[in-house]
Design a protein around this motif. Structure first.
Motif, mmCIF file in Angstrom:
data_model
loop_
_atom_site.group_PDB
_atom_site.id
_atom_site.type_symbol
_atom_site.label_atom_id
_atom_site.label_comp_id
_atom_site.label_asym_id
_atom_site.label_seq_id
_atom_site.Cartn_x
_atom_site.Cartn_y
_atom_site.Cartn_z
ATOM 1 N N VAL A 5 0.854 -1.184 0.000
ATOM 2 C CA VAL A 5 0.000 0.000 0.000
ATOM 3 C C VAL A 5 0.892 1.236 0.000
ATOM 4 O O VAL A 5 1.708 1.417 0.920
ATOM 5 C CB VAL A 5 -0.933 0.021 1.222
ATOM 6 C CG1 VAL A 5 -1.758 1.301 1.225
ATOM 7 C CG2 VAL A 5 -1.838 -1.205 1.219
ATOM 8 N N GLU A 6 0.713 2.086 -1.011
ATOM 9 C CA GLU A 6 1.462 3.337 -1.092
ATOM 10 C C GLU A 6 0.699 4.463 -0.415
ATOM 11 O O GLU A 6 -0.538 4.462 -0.386
ATOM 12 C CB GLU A 6 1.720 3.735 -2.562
ATOM 13 C CG GLU A 6 2.452 2.707 -3.395
ATOM 14 C CD GLU A 6 1.509 1.799 -4.157
ATOM 15 O OE1 GLU A 6 1.916 1.229 -5.190
ATOM 16 O OE2 GLU A 6 0.342 1.663 -3.724
ATOM 17 N N SER A 7 1.430 5.426 0.079
ATOM 18 C CA SER A 7 0.835 6.628 0.653
ATOM 19 C C SER A 7 1.825 7.775 0.532
ATOM 20 O O SER A 7 3.007 7.558 0.238
ATOM 21 C CB SER A 7 0.455 6.409 2.116
ATOM 22 O OG SER A 7 1.596 6.125 2.890
ATOM 23 N N GLU A 16 9.574 21.785 -4.203
ATOM 24 C CA GLU A 16 9.204 21.237 -2.898
ATOM 25 C C GLU A 16 9.522 19.746 -2.818
ATOM 26 O O GLU A 16 10.001 19.145 -3.782
ATOM 27 C CB GLU A 16 7.737 21.513 -2.616
ATOM 28 C CG GLU A 16 7.430 22.992 -2.445
ATOM 29 C CD GLU A 16 5.982 23.267 -2.030
ATOM 30 O OE1 GLU A 16 5.733 24.348 -1.479
ATOM 31 O OE2 GLU A 16 5.121 22.399 -2.246
ATOM 32 N N SER A 17 9.240 19.178 -1.638
ATOM 33 C CA SER A 17 9.583 17.776 -1.375
ATOM 34 C C SER A 17 8.350 16.974 -0.972
ATOM 35 O O SER A 17 7.371 17.527 -0.463
ATOM 36 C CB SER A 17 10.611 17.694 -0.241
ATOM 37 O OG SER A 17 11.803 18.371 -0.584
ATOM 38 N N LEU A 18 8.437 15.692 -1.194
ATOM 39 C CA LEU A 18 7.433 14.734 -0.734
ATOM 40 C C LEU A 18 8.144 13.447 -0.377
ATOM 41 O O LEU A 18 9.186 13.122 -0.968
ATOM 42 C CB LEU A 18 6.418 14.413 -1.838
ATOM 43 C CG LEU A 18 5.172 15.262 -2.032
ATOM 44 C CD1 LEU A 18 4.373 14.747 -3.213
ATOM 45 C CD2 LEU A 18 4.319 15.317 -0.780
ATOM 46 N N THR A 19 7.567 12.724 0.577
ATOM 47 C CA THR A 19 8.067 11.386 0.886
ATOM 48 C C THR A 19 6.939 10.387 0.692
ATOM 49 O O THR A 19 5.880 10.514 1.319
ATOM 50 C CB THR A 19 8.599 11.290 2.319
ATOM 51 O OG1 THR A 19 9.748 12.138 2.450
ATOM 52 C CG2 THR A 19 9.004 9.867 2.648
ATOM 53 N N LEU A 20 7.159 9.439 -0.182
ATOM 54 C CA LEU A 20 6.207 8.358 -0.404
ATOM 55 C C LEU A 20 6.588 7.159 0.451
ATOM 56 O O LEU A 20 7.772 6.885 0.650
ATOM 57 C CB LEU A 20 6.192 7.944 -1.874
ATOM 58 C CG LEU A 20 5.933 9.042 -2.900
ATOM 59 C CD1 LEU A 20 5.886 8.439 -4.295
ATOM 60 C CD2 LEU A 20 4.675 9.794 -2.588
ATOM 61 N N SER A 21 5.576 6.456 0.920
ATOM 62 C CA SER A 21 5.812 5.247 1.706
ATOM 63 C C SER A 21 5.120 4.062 1.054
ATOM 64 O O SER A 21 4.041 4.202 0.484
ATOM 65 C CB SER A 21 5.292 5.426 3.137
ATOM 66 O OG SER A 21 6.039 6.396 3.824
ATOM 67 N N CYS A 22 5.752 2.917 1.176
ATOM 68 C CA CYS A 22 5.204 1.653 0.693
ATOM 69 C C CYS A 22 5.182 0.720 1.893
ATOM 70 O O CYS A 22 6.241 0.335 2.396
ATOM 71 C CB CYS A 22 6.081 1.102 -0.419
ATOM 72 S SG CYS A 22 5.608 -0.524 -1.041
ATOM 73 N N GLN A 89 7.787 17.529 -14.383
ATOM 74 C CA GLN A 89 7.913 16.250 -15.089
ATOM 75 C C GLN A 89 7.957 15.059 -14.152
ATOM 76 O O GLN A 89 7.977 13.911 -14.596
ATOM 77 C CB GLN A 89 9.140 16.254 -15.995
ATOM 78 C CG GLN A 89 10.432 16.661 -15.350
ATOM 79 C CD GLN A 89 10.757 18.125 -15.565
ATOM 80 O OE1 GLN A 89 9.891 19.000 -15.406
ATOM 81 N NE2 GLN A 89 12.000 18.416 -15.914
ATOM 82 N N ASP A 90 7.993 15.292 -12.845
ATOM 83 C CA ASP A 90 7.891 14.188 -11.877
ATOM 84 C C ASP A 90 6.440 13.800 -11.618
ATOM 85 O O ASP A 90 6.168 12.824 -10.904
ATOM 86 C CB ASP A 90 8.543 14.569 -10.551
ATOM 87 C CG ASP A 90 10.046 14.775 -10.673
ATOM 88 O OD1 ASP A 90 10.558 15.747 -10.065
ATOM 89 O OD2 ASP A 90 10.697 13.977 -11.374
ATOM 90 N N THR A 91 5.517 14.546 -12.170
ATOM 91 C CA THR A 91 4.095 14.264 -11.983
ATOM 92 C C THR A 91 3.737 12.887 -12.520
ATOM 93 O O THR A 91 4.196 12.492 -13.595
ATOM 94 C CB THR A 91 3.255 15.341 -12.685
ATOM 95 O OG1 THR A 91 3.462 16.590 -12.020
ATOM 96 C CG2 THR A 91 1.775 14.988 -12.653
ATOM 97 N N GLY A 92 2.909 12.169 -11.771
ATOM 98 C CA GLY A 92 2.453 10.864 -12.206
ATOM 99 C C GLY A 92 1.878 10.074 -11.051
ATOM 100 O O GLY A 92 1.886 10.535 -9.911
ATOM 101 N N THR A 93 1.401 8.882 -11.372
ATOM 102 C CA THR A 93 0.979 7.956 -10.340
ATOM 103 C C THR A 93 2.169 7.081 -9.997
ATOM 104 O O THR A 93 2.771 6.471 -10.883
ATOM 105 C CB THR A 93 -0.199 7.086 -10.805
ATOM 106 O OG1 THR A 93 -1.286 7.925 -11.187
ATOM 107 C CG2 THR A 93 -0.642 6.148 -9.690
ATOM 108 N N GLY A 115 -1.050 2.433 -6.057
ATOM 109 C CA GLY A 115 -0.546 3.704 -6.557
ATOM 110 C C GLY A 115 -0.975 4.894 -5.728
ATOM 111 O O GLY A 115 -1.991 4.868 -5.033
ATOM 112 N N THR A 116 -0.164 5.950 -5.800
ATOM 113 C CA THR A 116 -0.481 7.212 -5.149
ATOM 114 C C THR A 116 -0.102 8.334 -6.108
ATOM 115 O O THR A 116 0.943 8.284 -6.765
ATOM 116 C CB THR A 116 0.257 7.342 -3.799
ATOM 117 O OG1 THR A 116 -0.169 8.529 -3.122
ATOM 118 C CG2 THR A 116 1.771 7.372 -3.956
#
Length: 122
Positions: A5-7, A16-22, A89-93, A115-116
């Motif tokens: 499960v991604e979030s 800016e920054s984001l951190t995705l978790s799996c 260009q980093d935009t996406g699922t 996906g997130t």
């Protein structure tokens, strides 16, 4: 059976920054290499990063090298993708996927999350 499960996705401005978790359940994550992939509408899944079971090796798409960092905490059954200096260009699922090896193509990965969405826009 391993479930992922991604979030952590969201809408951010360029730079800016984001951190995705799996997060994994159903099996011990330390048996698996974990890859992050992204997809835009009408496009295929592009490999962004991958980390081996012991975190001894990590791989990155050229366009994200120096900006993204992949890490894992096997005790917590999670893998994170820290994304800095985000660009439109980093935009996406973004999807995480698991298999026994960091395959170069997404078709070789057996288990996938849902996906997130990451949107980078001003």
């Amino acid at each position: 059976q391993l479930q992922l499960v991604e979030s952590g996705g969201g809408l951010v401005q360029p730079g800016e920054s984001l951190t995705l978790s799996c997060a994994a359940s159903g099996a011990a994550l330390d048996f698996y290499a974990i890859g992050w992939f992204r997809q835009v509408p009408g496009g295929g899944r592009e490999g962004v990063s991958c980390i081996t079971q012991s975190a001894g090796d990590a791989y990155y798409l050229d366009s994200v090298k120096g900006r993204f960092v992949i890490s894992r905490d096997n005790a917590k059954n999670t893998v994170s993708l820290h994304m800095n200096s985000l660009k439109p260009q980093d935009t996406g699922t973004y999807y995480c996927a698991a298999d026994t090896y960091c395959w170069p193509t997404p078709e070789r990965f057996e288990s996938w999350g849902q996906g997130t969405q990451v949107t980078v826009s001003s």
